[in-house]
Design a protein around this motif. Structure first.
Motif, PDB file in Angstrom:
ATOM      1  N   VAL A 109      13.825 -14.008  29.060  1.00 46.38           N
ATOM      2  CA  VAL A 109      12.879 -14.855  28.331  1.00 46.38           C
ATOM      3  C   VAL A 109      12.624 -14.257  26.946  1.00 46.38           C
ATOM      4  CG1 VAL A 109      10.475 -15.655  28.290  1.00 46.38           C
ATOM      5  CG2 VAL A 109      11.830 -15.854  30.383  1.00 46.38           C
ATOM      6  N   GLY A 110      12.454 -12.935  26.884  1.00 46.09           N
ATOM      7  CA  GLY A 110      12.246 -12.268  25.603  1.00 46.09           C
ATOM      8  C   GLY A 110      13.398 -12.489  24.639  1.00 46.09           C
ATOM      9  N   GLY A 111      14.610 -12.471  25.151  1.00 39.53           N
ATOM     10  CA  GLY A 111      15.772 -12.731  24.304  1.00 39.53           C
ATOM     11  C   GLY A 111      15.751 -14.133  23.722  1.00 39.53           C
ATOM     12  N   ALA A 112      15.334 -15.097  24.526  1.00 38.05           N
ATOM     13  CA  ALA A 112      15.241 -16.480  24.035  1.00 38.05           C
ATOM     14  C   ALA A 112      14.121 -16.612  23.015  1.00 38.05           C
ATOM     15  CB  ALA A 112      15.033 -17.440  25.202  1.00 38.05           C
ATOM     16  N   VAL A 113      12.982 -15.995  23.305  1.00 29.95           N
ATOM     17  CA  VAL A 113      11.848 -16.053  22.376  1.00 29.95           C
ATOM     18  C   VAL A 113      12.253 -15.457  21.032  1.00 29.95           C
ATOM     19  CG1 VAL A 113       9.512 -15.189  21.906  1.00 29.95           C
ATOM     20  CG2 VAL A 113      10.073 -16.061  24.182  1.00 29.95           C
ATOM     21  N   LYS A 114      12.977 -14.351  21.073  1.00 25.15           N
ATOM     22  CA  LYS A 114      13.414 -13.668  19.847  1.00 25.15           C
ATOM     23  C   LYS A 114      14.249 -14.586  18.952  1.00 25.15           C
ATOM     24  CE  LYS A 114      16.118  -9.715  18.270  1.00 25.15           C
ATOM     25  NZ  LYS A 114      16.897  -8.545  18.673  1.00 25.15           N
ATOM     26  N   HIS A 115      14.963 -15.512  19.550  1.00 25.92           N
ATOM     27  CA  HIS A 115      15.846 -16.386  18.773  1.00 25.92           C
ATOM     28  C   HIS A 115      15.241 -17.756  18.472  1.00 25.92           C
ATOM     29  CE1 HIS A 115      18.692 -13.280  20.050  1.00 25.92           C
ATOM     30  NE2 HIS A 115      19.288 -13.587  18.912  1.00 25.92           N
ATOM     31  N   ASN A 116      13.932 -17.895  18.642  1.00 24.69           N
ATOM     32  CA  ASN A 116      13.250 -19.149  18.317  1.00 24.69           C
ATOM     33  C   ASN A 116      13.452 -19.468  16.834  1.00 24.69           C
ATOM     34  OD1 ASN A 116      11.424 -21.263  17.912  1.00 24.69           O
ATOM     35  ND2 ASN A 116       9.662 -19.888  17.833  1.00 24.69           N
ATOM     36  N   PRO A 117      14.105 -20.584  16.510  1.00 24.86           N
ATOM     37  CA  PRO A 117      14.374 -20.881  15.110  1.00 24.86           C
ATOM     38  C   PRO A 117      13.247 -21.626  14.392  1.00 24.86           C
ATOM     39  CG  PRO A 117      15.498 -22.462  16.482  1.00 24.86           C
ATOM     40  CD  PRO A 117      14.819 -21.484  17.411  1.00 24.86           C
ATOM     41  N   ILE A 118      12.190 -22.004  15.123  1.00 24.47           N
ATOM     42  CA  ILE A 118      11.109 -22.781  14.495  1.00 24.47           C
ATOM     43  C   ILE A 118       9.794 -22.037  14.717  1.00 24.47           C
ATOM     44  CG2 ILE A 118       9.908 -24.989  14.394  1.00 24.47           C
ATOM     45  CD1 ILE A 118      12.491 -26.321  15.380  1.00 24.47           C
ATOM     46  N   THR A 119       9.528 -21.090  13.838  1.00 22.11           N
ATOM     47  CA  THR A 119       8.344 -20.267  14.004  1.00 22.11           C
ATOM     48  C   THR A 119       7.058 -21.029  13.700  1.00 22.11           C
ATOM     49  OG1 THR A 119       7.403 -18.119  13.488  1.00 22.11           O
ATOM     50  CG2 THR A 119       8.324 -19.351  11.649  1.00 22.11           C
ATOM     51  N   ILE A 120       5.973 -20.500  14.108  1.00 23.83           N
ATOM     52  CA  ILE A 120       4.606 -20.985  13.948  1.00 23.83           C
ATOM     53  C   ILE A 120       4.394 -22.285  14.706  1.00 23.83           C
ATOM     54  CG2 ILE A 120       2.722 -21.616  12.370  1.00 23.83           C
ATOM     55  CD1 ILE A 120       4.023 -19.738  10.320  1.00 23.83           C
ATOM     56  N   ILE A 121       5.186 -23.316  14.465  1.00 22.55           N
ATOM     57  CA  ILE A 121       5.036 -24.571  15.208  1.00 22.55           C
ATOM     58  C   ILE A 121       5.396 -24.339  16.676  1.00 22.55           C
ATOM     59  CG2 ILE A 121       5.874 -26.942  15.476  1.00 22.55           C
ATOM     60  CD1 ILE A 121       6.201 -27.040  12.410  1.00 22.55           C
ATOM     61  N   VAL A 122       6.494 -23.657  16.923  1.00 23.69           N
ATOM     62  CA  VAL A 122       6.819 -23.159  18.264  1.00 23.69           C
ATOM     63  C   VAL A 122       6.345 -21.709  18.223  1.00 23.69           C
ATOM     64  CG1 VAL A 122       8.637 -22.696  19.954  1.00 23.69           C
ATOM     65  CG2 VAL A 122       8.778 -24.731  18.491  1.00 23.69           C
ATOM     66  N   PRO A 123       5.119 -21.463  18.704  1.00 26.99           N
ATOM     67  CA  PRO A 123       4.384 -20.236  18.377  1.00 26.99           C
ATOM     68  C   PRO A 123       4.818 -18.982  19.131  1.00 26.99           C
ATOM     69  CG  PRO A 123       3.090 -21.581  19.856  1.00 26.99           C
ATOM     70  CD  PRO A 123       4.332 -22.370  19.533  1.00 26.99           C
ATOM     71  N   CYS A 124       5.988 -18.480  18.814  1.00 31.51           N
ATOM     72  CA  CYS A 124       6.482 -17.271  19.467  1.00 31.51           C
ATOM     73  C   CYS A 124       5.609 -16.065  19.167  1.00 31.51           C
ATOM     74  CB  CYS A 124       7.941 -17.012  19.095  1.00 31.51           C
ATOM     75  SG  CYS A 124       8.265 -17.032  17.329  1.00 31.51           S
ATOM     76  N   HIS A 125       4.786 -16.142  18.116  1.00 32.54           N
ATOM     77  CA  HIS A 125       3.863 -15.042  17.823  1.00 32.54           C
ATOM     78  C   HIS A 125       2.801 -14.905  18.907  1.00 32.54           C
ATOM     79  CE1 HIS A 125       2.042 -18.633  15.962  1.00 32.54           C
ATOM     80  NE2 HIS A 125       0.866 -18.052  16.205  1.00 32.54           N
ATOM     81  N   ARG A 126       2.627 -15.908  19.748  1.00 31.29           N
ATOM     82  CA  ARG A 126       1.635 -15.868  20.833  1.00 31.29           C
ATOM     83  C   ARG A 126       2.174 -15.221  22.102  1.00 31.29           C
ATOM     84  NH1 ARG A 126      -0.111 -22.112  19.807  1.00 31.29           N
ATOM     85  NH2 ARG A 126      -1.004 -21.780  17.738  1.00 31.29           N
ATOM     86  N   VAL A 127       3.419 -14.785  22.079  1.00 28.52           N
ATOM     87  CA  VAL A 127       4.019 -14.126  23.240  1.00 28.52           C
ATOM     88  C   VAL A 127       3.930 -12.624  23.013  1.00 28.52           C
ATOM     89  CG1 VAL A 127       6.039 -13.919  24.724  1.00 28.52           C
ATOM     90  CG2 VAL A 127       5.576 -16.091  23.541  1.00 28.52           C
ATOM     91  N   VAL A 128       3.331 -11.936  23.981  1.00 33.94           N
ATOM     92  CA  VAL A 128       3.084 -10.501  23.858  1.00 33.94           C
ATOM     93  C   VAL A 128       3.665  -9.776  25.056  1.00 33.94           C
ATOM     94  CG1 VAL A 128       1.007 -10.832  22.450  1.00 33.94           C
ATOM     95  CG2 VAL A 128       0.814 -10.700  24.946  1.00 33.94           C
ATOM     96  N   GLY A 129       3.725  -8.459  24.944  1.00 34.46           N
ATOM     97  CA  GLY A 129       4.189  -7.637  26.048  1.00 34.46           C
ATOM     98  C   GLY A 129       3.107  -7.478  27.100  1.00 34.46           C
TER      99      GLY A 129
END
Length: 165
Positions: A109-129
């Protein structure tokens, strides 16, 4: 920020200095920068940075390029509410449940999150360890922290350590 589109949908939204960003902004925004999708993206971002909580429902049409697994993860990430965080493990458990059980590795899942091409709108910054881990971010950790602070997330629960400036 750089935006990419297929002419109808947003395919990429990133900061210029992100590790996976196009090296030439004109490649990323190929075509008419006044496309309705770019106007809608700018409106969504303006509302977000003005302190609003725009939802994924008010976002421009999205068409990120990725594998079916990545798209499945990005859909889950898009559902994380403003001002909240989830762990990679929680995302993995939710994905496994939606798939009918079994296990899913948080690292996948982390690998997929890392490659999110649409930041902020698809809020990968909200995923934490897990625990006090802040996790990574495709941009920079200081940007992740700023976005979460903007959303009034209490960062004191994380071990932020030295962040890239």
């Amino acid at each position: 920020m750089l935006m990419g589109s297929d002419g109808v949908s947003l395919t990429e939204l990133c900061l210029e200095d992100w590790w996976w960003a196009k090296t030439n902004a004109s490649e990323c925004t190929a075509g008419d920068t006044n496309l309705p999708v770019f106007q809608q993206t700018r409106q969504w971002l303006a509302a977000y940075f003005a302190g609003g909580c725009p939802s994924i429902d008010s976002a421009p049409p999205l068409a990120p390029h990725g594998t079916p697994f990545q798209k499945e993860v990005w859909q889950l990430v898009a559902e994380i509410p403003y001002g909240q965080t989830v762990t990679y493990g929680e995302l993995a458990a939710e994905l496994a449940e939606r798939r009918g059980g079994g296990r899913m590795a948080a690292q996948a899942v982390g690998g997929a999150v890392k490659h999110n091409p649409i930041t902020i709108i698809v809020p990968c910054h909200r995923v934490v360890g897990a625990g006090r881990s802040f996790g990574g971010y495709g941009g920079r950790l200081d940007v992740k922290a700023e976005l979460l602070e903007h959303e009034h997330v209490d960062l004191s629960r994380f071990d932020l350590g030295p962040m890239q400036q």
